[in-house]
Write a protein that holds these residues in place. Structure first.
Motif, mmCIF file in Angstrom:
data_model
loop_
_atom_site.group_PDB
_atom_site.id
_atom_site.type_symbol
_atom_site.label_atom_id
_atom_site.label_comp_id
_atom_site.label_asym_id
_atom_site.label_seq_id
_atom_site.Cartn_x
_atom_site.Cartn_y
_atom_site.Cartn_z
ATOM 1 N N ALA A 1 50.048 8.168 -10.399
ATOM 2 C CA ALA A 1 48.932 7.650 -9.615
ATOM 3 C C ALA A 1 49.411 6.534 -8.694
ATOM 4 N N MET B 1 51.508 7.830 -5.728
ATOM 5 C CA MET B 1 50.677 8.431 -4.681
ATOM 6 C C MET B 1 50.005 7.359 -3.830
ATOM 7 N N ALA B 2 49.473 6.334 -4.488
ATOM 8 C CA ALA B 2 48.773 5.281 -3.759
ATOM 9 C C ALA B 2 49.724 4.498 -2.866
ATOM 10 N N ALA C 1 50.687 6.614 0.099
ATOM 11 C CA ALA C 1 49.588 6.679 1.062
ATOM 12 C C ALA C 1 49.534 5.399 1.909
ATOM 13 N N LEU D 1 40.158 5.729 -2.101
ATOM 14 C CA LEU D 1 40.094 6.751 -3.149
ATOM 15 C C LEU D 1 38.704 7.367 -3.095
ATOM 16 N N LEU E 1 43.442 8.996 -0.963
ATOM 17 C CA LEU E 1 43.629 9.785 -2.178
ATOM 18 C C LEU E 1 42.330 10.529 -2.447
ATOM 19 N N LYS F 1 40.112 13.253 -4.902
ATOM 20 C CA LYS F 1 39.937 13.997 -6.163
ATOM 21 C C LYS F 1 38.652 14.785 -6.068
ATOM 22 N N LYS G 1 52.160 12.535 2.983
ATOM 23 C CA LYS G 1 51.716 11.724 1.854
ATOM 24 C C LYS G 1 50.630 10.736 2.239
ATOM 25 N N GLY H 1 46.822 12.128 -0.251
ATOM 26 C CA GLY H 1 47.226 12.669 -1.539
ATOM 27 C C GLY H 1 46.078 13.383 -2.212
ATOM 28 N N VAL I 1 44.675 14.492 -5.735
ATOM 29 C CA VAL I 1 44.753 14.303 -7.181
ATOM 30 C C VAL I 1 44.235 15.570 -7.848
ATOM 31 N N LEU J 1 44.060 5.687 -11.665
ATOM 32 C CA LEU J 1 43.819 5.305 -10.272
ATOM 33 C C LEU J 1 42.819 4.153 -10.173
ATOM 34 N N ILE K 1 44.797 0.148 -4.125
ATOM 35 C CA ILE K 1 43.646 0.904 -3.606
ATOM 36 C C ILE K 1 42.567 -0.094 -3.225
#
Length: 717
Positions: free
Chosen positions: A295, A298-299, A302, A409, A434, A436, A463, A466, A468, A477, A484
């Motif tokens: 996690a 990825m953050a 980003a 996010l 990010l 999800k 990237k 991203g 999730v 996350l 974030i």
């Protein structure tokens, strides 16, 4: 219930199937035939044959079966003295010759019982070098399949020129796995199924508790990560051979499934598109991430990419968005195909109609999304705009400028179109992202994410956005308040509440969309019917759809109420009433006014006047969008001033409460909060401010020797 998987995309069109059954499936302990498993397999193949499928079987097991029979014969014919001597290894070719006739005899007996004819075809590696042989092979197999005969292939190990069936891996094919792959290509099969003694391909030996089943093999990801265990205890190659054959066939265009032959229904499950075994497909990269990232990774990635995006020119950011719009339209068919799998899975799982409706991605919706991305691209660049300019002191100028928030996010449910809107807004506003999405839109989200990130140039990097893929990553996350900057949940009240209660990161969003339309006594009837119908029926699952209709009490007496009710009921809307309306209209009473239907249903209530409507909205609304229909402008202004919602309309459908319709290009969500952004959140809602100061060597020095002017400077456009 097994989950519908990507294999359904091609399974619906499968006609010709090659099934390869491994030695470990055909034989049991001691090398004897596993009669129960083999019988169940024959029944599956017979059913497929009767259902119109063209079935080709490649069967291992002859060498193992022949060895068992020859050992028995050797034992029977040996004296006691002979048995005391070291036993020589049996010749593999002799074993193959003896075992082949025994194996075929069993298949013939079993298929005869099922009223199916089978035919034996023994082939050698060298034969495939002859183009005339390959032509004749195709003609013969075609004739057999036309007659509903099941061809059963095996390598003719008994007269093979290989040094030993278990050792020599040279040639066009080198075992029955590679033979099956070769036949699938040569005979133009639609699907190859390799049956093994395990569920599929694992990340390590299946006996290792840390090994995980790989549902979709991605060559770029898995080829260097897999640890193979021992080869087959009975056959020639084991899983290593199967993977090699599967990769060769898949990248030549034949979908391949490796799954267990121990389960009697696995072939049927594969053809129904259920998630069994490991799928090998030339487009597998579209469906699974190539690398796994934590996690935090990825953050951080980003954020780094967002800084590259901010450093690029306004024109470059515009071109990225235009490229994404073009990519969406160029990939309509593959997006639609993946989305159809999600919709089919949702329907089979029995999800509510409203949730299924939110999933659907039609070509028209994809084109509309592309149009909204282009509209966003043509908007004025929001990054670095000077919002205020002040002369602090002589030669010291301060600017307040717009700036990206950083990393967002977004957690959303059901609607894959939200992914496109959010991603385009993030790019336009210079933010990292990010995403999800809900598991019900897994395939749609994956292909949309790939289409979008492939359109982002390497100078910025994919990237930037991203995806999730695991629900388990969300708690991690939500702890990353240092990397974030904002969480935007789009979904149910439960989802929003859970996120708000489990993170220190600021949360922007709304829990419910309980939107009201109040029809005043001075309304225009035709206008009221149009607005009420549109607010409920244009898209019942949307958060800006009408959920409660409030009607002035005087409209009961002049039949306006009845006309409004008829307009809704005649279009299939189920009505529930408040205490007054249910008595008047003889409809079921609503359990609560605080309910978001998200379907063709709504609540109706009669109120005293505009003040009663306002009071009802404040007590039961969600501060999303509320509307008044009236020709009395004083009443309208009273409603517009006093209703404390993010969006309040006069004589307009609540469905206009949308970022695209507001001219924001798209929306990342709708906020009913009062801090930062409110209502449909477009680009501006994803920006913050920062201060830029330009001087000529000024210092504070206790404010001695500096004269503060604090004069506003006109902003030049």
């Amino acid at each position: 219930m097994e989950e519908l998987d990507r294999s359904r995309a091609f399974a619906r069109d499968v006609k010709r199937i090659v099934v390869k059954v491994g030695t470990a499936v055909v034989t049991g302990k001691g090398g004897r035939l596993a009669l129960g498993r083999l019988g169940a397999l024959c029944e599956q193949l017979a059913e497929l044959n009767s259902d119109g499928f063209e079935v080709i079987l490649v069967s291992s097991g002859a060498v193992g079966l022949g060895r068992q029979r020859l050992r028995y014969r050797q034992l029977v014919n040996s004296s006691f003295a002979d048995l005391q001597k070291p036993q020589t290894e049996l010749d593999g070719k002799a074993c193959a010759g003896v075992g082949q006739s025994s194996l075929m005899a069993y298949y013939e007996t079993m298929f005869d019982q099922l009223d199916v004819t089978a035919a034996q075809l023994l082939v050698n590696d060298s034969s495939f070098r002859d183009k005339d042989f390959r032509k004749q092979l195709n003609e013969t197999v075609k004739s057999m399949l036309d007659l509903r005969v099941i061809p059963i292939f095996n390598e003719n190990d008994a007269i093979s020129t290989r040094r030993a069936p278990y050792q020599d891996s040279s040639g066009i094919f080198w075992d029955n796995d590679s033979l099956a792959a070769l036949l699938a290509l040569e005979l133009k099969a639609d699907l190859l199924i390799l049956l093994s003694d395990v569920e599929g391909l694992y990340t390590g030996p299946p006996s290792d508790p840390n090994s995980k089943l790989i549902h979709t093999f991605v060559k770029e990801k898995h080829q260097d990560e897999i640890t193979f265990g021992d080869k087959s205890r009975l056959g020639r190659g084991g899983m290593t051979a199967k993977v090699k054959a599967a990769v060769n066939a898949a990248y030549a265009g034949i979908p391949v499934i490796i799954t267990s032959g121990y389960s009697a229904e696995n072939i049927d499950k594969v053809l129904r598109g259920l998630r069994v075994g490991t799928l090998f497909h030339q487009d597998a990269r579209l469906w699974a991430p190539i690398t796994d990232s934590s996690a935090r990774d990825m953050a951080v990635a980003a954020r780094e990419s967002s800084r590259k995006l901010q450093a690029s020119s306004s024109e470059d950011r515009k071109q990225i968005l235009l490229g994404i719009a073009d990519a969406l339209e160029a990939n309509v068919q593959i997006i639609k195909a993946e989305n159809e799998l999600d919709v089919a899975a949702a329907q089979e799982a029995g999800l509510e109609e409203s949730l299924v409706a939110r999933l659907v991605m039609t070509p028209g919706k994809i084109s509309s999304l592309a149009a909204s991305v282009r509209q966003l691209a043509e908007m004025e660049d929001p990054i670095g705009r000077v919002l205020k300019k002040t002369e602090v002191a002589d030669g010291l100028v301060l600017e307040k400028t717009s700036s990206p928030l950083g990393v967002l996010l977004i957690v959303f449910e059901s609607r894959p179109d939200a992914l496109v809107q959010i991603a385009s807004l993030a790019i336009r506003s210079g933010n990292g992202l990010l995403l999800k999405g809900g598991k019900e839109a897994r395939r749609s989200n994956a292909i949309l994410h790939k289409v979008i990130t492939d359109a982002i140039p390497e100078t910025v990097g994919g990237k930037l956005i991203g995806l999730v893929t695991s629900r388990e990553e969300i708690p991690d996350l939500l702890k990353l308040d240092d990397v974030i900057d904002l969480v935007i949940p789009r979904g149910s009240n439960k989802l929003v509440s859970q996120i708000k209660n489990t993170t220190k990161i600021p949360v922007l969003g709304h829990a419910d969309g309980i939107c009201h339309v109040y029809v005043d006594k001075s309304c225009n009837l035709d206008m009221a019917k149009r607005i009420v119908s549109d607010a409920k029926l244009d898209y019942p699952a949307a958060c800006n759809a009408m959920e409660t209709l409030l009607v002035h009490k005087d409209l009961e007496q002049n039949a306006v109420l009845n006309e409004l009710i008829f307009a809704l009921q005649s279009n299939g809307v189920t009505l529930y009433g408040g205490p007054r309306a249910s008595a008047i209209l003889n409809i079921p009473e609503a359990r609560t006014f605080n309910h978001e239907y998200c379907s063709k249903a709504c609540t109706v209530e009669v109120v005293e006047d505009v003040y009663g409507a306002i009071d009802h909205i404040h007590r039961h609304g969600s501060a999303h969008t509320d509307c008044i229909v009236t020709e009395d402008h004083e009443v309208a202004e009273l409603f517009l001033r006093q209703v404390d919602s993010a969006a309040v309309f006069h004589n307009a459908s609540t469905r206009f409460s949308d970022g695209f319709r507001f001219g924001l290009g798209a929306e990342v969500g709708i906020s009913t909060g009062r801090i930062h952004a409110r209502g449909p959140v477009g680009v501006e809602g994803l920006l913050t401010t920062r201060w830029i100061m330009r001087g000529h060597g000024q210092v504070v020095d206790g404010d001695n020797g500096i004269v503060y002017t604090h004069q506003d400077i006109p902003i030049q456009t």
